[in-house]
Design a protein around this motif. Structure first.
Motif, PDB file in Angstrom:
ATOM      1  N   GLY A 156      41.909   9.359  82.512  1.00 54.39           N
ATOM      2  CA  GLY A 156      40.738   9.721  81.725  1.00 54.39           C
ATOM      3  C   GLY A 156      39.869   8.518  81.411  1.00 54.39           C
ATOM      4  N   LYS A 157      40.495   7.414  81.021  1.00 53.66           N
ATOM      5  CA  LYS A 157      39.728   6.202  80.707  1.00 53.66           C
ATOM      6  C   LYS A 157      39.021   5.679  81.959  1.00 53.66           C
ATOM      7  N   THR A 158      39.702   5.735  83.098  1.00 54.72           N
ATOM      8  CA  THR A 158      39.100   5.286  84.356  1.00 54.72           C
ATOM      9  C   THR A 158      37.889   6.138  84.713  1.00 54.72           C
ATOM     10  N   VAL A 159      38.044   7.461  84.613  1.00 57.83           N
ATOM     11  CA  VAL A 159      36.933   8.359  84.947  1.00 57.83           C
ATOM     12  C   VAL A 159      35.764   8.138  83.998  1.00 57.83           C
ATOM     13  N   LEU A 160      36.044   7.998  82.703  1.00 59.69           N
ATOM     14  CA  LEU A 160      34.964   7.787  81.730  1.00 59.69           C
ATOM     15  C   LEU A 160      34.117   6.571  82.075  1.00 59.69           C
ATOM     16  N   ASN A 161      34.743   5.543  82.607  1.00 59.99           N
ATOM     17  CA  ASN A 161      34.028   4.316  82.946  1.00 59.99           C
ATOM     18  C   ASN A 161      33.461   4.308  84.360  1.00 59.99           C
ATOM     19  N   SER A 162      33.700   5.385  85.110  1.00 66.18           N
ATOM     20  CA  SER A 162      33.240   5.417  86.497  1.00 66.18           C
ATOM     21  C   SER A 162      31.731   5.615  86.574  1.00 66.18           C
ATOM     22  N   ALA A 163      31.139   5.066  87.615  1.00 69.86           N
ATOM     23  CA  ALA A 163      29.700   5.225  87.834  1.00 69.86           C
ATOM     24  C   ALA A 163      29.337   6.699  87.974  1.00 69.86           C
ATOM     25  N   GLU A 164      30.214   7.477  88.626  1.00 69.84           N
ATOM     26  CA  GLU A 164      29.921   8.903  88.822  1.00 69.84           C
ATOM     27  C   GLU A 164      29.820   9.634  87.485  1.00 69.84           C
ATOM     28  N   TYR A 165      30.786   9.418  86.603  1.00 70.68           N
ATOM     29  CA  TYR A 165      30.768  10.093  85.303  1.00 70.68           C
ATOM     30  C   TYR A 165      29.580   9.584  84.472  1.00 70.68           C
ATOM     31  N   GLN A 166      29.376   8.294  84.457  1.00 71.13           N
ATOM     32  CA  GLN A 166      28.288   7.718  83.668  1.00 71.13           C
ATOM     33  C   GLN A 166      26.914   8.145  84.182  1.00 71.13           C
ATOM     34  N   SER A 167      26.819   8.442  85.478  1.00 73.10           N
ATOM     35  CA  SER A 167      25.528   8.861  86.048  1.00 73.10           C
ATOM     36  C   SER A 167      25.067  10.200  85.495  1.00 73.10           C
ATOM     37  N   LYS A 168      25.985  10.938  84.881  1.00 76.05           N
ATOM     38  CA  LYS A 168      25.638  12.237  84.285  1.00 76.05           C
ATOM     39  C   LYS A 168      25.070  12.069  82.878  1.00 76.05           C
ATOM     40  N   ASN A 169      24.931  10.798  82.427  1.00 69.84           N
ATOM     41  CA  ASN A 169      24.446  10.508  81.070  1.00 69.84           C
ATOM     42  C   ASN A 169      25.187  11.348  80.034  1.00 69.84           C
ATOM     43  N   PRO A 170      26.509  11.196  79.981  1.00 70.92           N
ATOM     44  CA  PRO A 170      27.305  12.060  79.111  1.00 70.92           C
ATOM     45  C   PRO A 170      26.995  11.848  77.634  1.00 70.92           C
ATOM     46  N   THR A 178      36.947   7.905  68.695  1.00 69.05           N
ATOM     47  CA  THR A 178      36.316   7.352  69.886  1.00 69.05           C
ATOM     48  C   THR A 178      36.708   8.240  71.061  1.00 69.05           C
ATOM     49  N   VAL A 179      36.035   8.091  72.180  1.00 68.59           N
ATOM     50  CA  VAL A 179      36.415   8.911  73.336  1.00 68.59           C
ATOM     51  C   VAL A 179      37.870   8.637  73.732  1.00 68.59           C
ATOM     52  N   VAL A 180      38.313   7.399  73.621  1.00 61.78           N
ATOM     53  CA  VAL A 180      39.694   7.079  73.985  1.00 61.78           C
ATOM     54  C   VAL A 180      40.672   7.687  72.979  1.00 61.78           C
ATOM     55  N   SER A 181      40.337   7.679  71.693  1.00 61.25           N
ATOM     56  CA  SER A 181      41.259   8.275  70.715  1.00 61.25           C
ATOM     57  C   SER A 181      41.337   9.788  70.905  1.00 61.25           C
ATOM     58  N   VAL A 182      40.233  10.421  71.297  1.00 63.73           N
ATOM     59  CA  VAL A 182      40.261  11.871  71.537  1.00 63.73           C
ATOM     60  C   VAL A 182      41.075  12.176  72.797  1.00 63.73           C
ATOM     61  N   ILE A 183      40.883  11.398  73.852  1.00 65.02           N
ATOM     62  CA  ILE A 183      41.698  11.575  75.063  1.00 65.02           C
ATOM     63  C   ILE A 183      43.178  11.466  74.704  1.00 65.02           C
ATOM     64  N   THR A 184      43.525  10.461  73.925  1.00 64.17           N
ATOM     65  CA  THR A 184      44.918  10.247  73.544  1.00 64.17           C
ATOM     66  C   THR A 184      45.446  11.424  72.735  1.00 64.17           C
ATOM     67  N   ALA A 206      53.948  10.559  83.188  1.00 66.30           N
ATOM     68  CA  ALA A 206      52.791  11.326  83.660  1.00 66.30           C
ATOM     69  C   ALA A 206      51.726  11.399  82.570  1.00 66.30           C
ATOM     70  N   ARG A 207      52.152  11.561  81.309  1.00 64.21           N
ATOM     71  CA  ARG A 207      51.204  11.622  80.195  1.00 64.21           C
ATOM     72  C   ARG A 207      50.436  10.295  80.072  1.00 64.21           C
ATOM     73  N   ALA A 208      51.157   9.183  80.128  1.00 61.29           N
ATOM     74  CA  ALA A 208      50.504   7.871  80.026  1.00 61.29           C
ATOM     75  C   ALA A 208      49.499   7.695  81.170  1.00 61.29           C
ATOM     76  N   GLU A 209      49.870   8.146  82.355  1.00 55.85           N
ATOM     77  CA  GLU A 209      48.962   8.027  83.503  1.00 55.85           C
ATOM     78  C   GLU A 209      47.736   8.920  83.321  1.00 55.85           C
ATOM     79  N   ALA A 210      47.924  10.091  82.705  1.00 61.57           N
ATOM     80  CA  ALA A 210      46.782  10.991  82.462  1.00 61.57           C
ATOM     81  C   ALA A 210      45.789  10.360  81.488  1.00 61.57           C
ATOM     82  N   ILE A 211      46.297   9.605  80.522  1.00 59.73           N
ATOM     83  CA  ILE A 211      45.403   8.887  79.603  1.00 59.73           C
ATOM     84  C   ILE A 211      44.635   7.815  80.372  1.00 59.73           C
ATOM     85  N   GLU A 212      45.335   7.065  81.204  1.00 57.82           N
ATOM     86  CA  GLU A 212      44.669   6.028  82.010  1.00 57.82           C
ATOM     87  C   GLU A 212      43.641   6.643  82.969  1.00 57.82           C
TER      88      GLU A 212
END
Length: 144
Positions: free
Chosen positions: A70-84, A120-126, A62-68
């Motif tokens: 997060g990475k998926t959401v970060l790269n999503s058009a919806e998340y990126q549209s918020k100009n994070p 990086t955002v991925v290292s912080v998620i991890t 479950a932890r590994a999936e939660a990391i994945e």
């Protein structure tokens, strides 16, 4: 540990999910990252993904999936549209992974680390996903 206030608020907002821990977990991840409830198809899809990950790998699955997730959401058009910004990322990670808002010093620390390129955002998620605070959250949702 997970904020009781956040948990109580989530339960008051989504009482229909009270009996389904995986759906509750997916809902908190969506709210944390996207400030919205999961759409029906997203909820069903990620419920199955997390249930399978837990069935096959327990809490670590479950932890590994939660990391994945997060990475998926970060790269999503919806998340990126918020100009994070790095600040947006840090708030999202605290809300999604830890179920709470960061304290000022916590927020400032992670933004500085990202701004300086030490993280990086991925290292912080991890890091968040591997924290004892997130482990407690996972156990509260997945362990019977």
């Amino acid at each position: 540990s997970e904020s009781q206030e956040f948990s109580d608020r989530s339960q008051s907002l989504f009482p229909g999910f009270s009996g389904d821990n995986t759906r509750n977990f997916v809902t908190t991840m969506y709210i944390g990252f996207l400030d919205r409830l999961a759409d029906s198809s997203g909820l069903t899809y990620f419920e199955a993904v997390f249930n399978t990950a837990y069935a096959n790998g327990g809490i670590e699955g479950a932890r590994a999936e939660a990391i994945e997730f997060g990475k998926t959401v970060l790269n999503s058009a919806e998340y990126q549209s918020k100009n994070p910004t790095n600040g947006t990322h840090v708030l999202s990670f605290y809300r999604a992974y830890l179920g709470r808002f960061p304290g000022e010093s916590e927020f400032n620390y992670w933004v500085r680390e990202l701004d300086a390129g030490r993280e990086t955002v991925v290292s912080v998620i991890t890091t968040f996903a591997n924290s004892s605070e997130f482990s407690h959250k996972l156990n509260s949702y997945f362990v019977p």
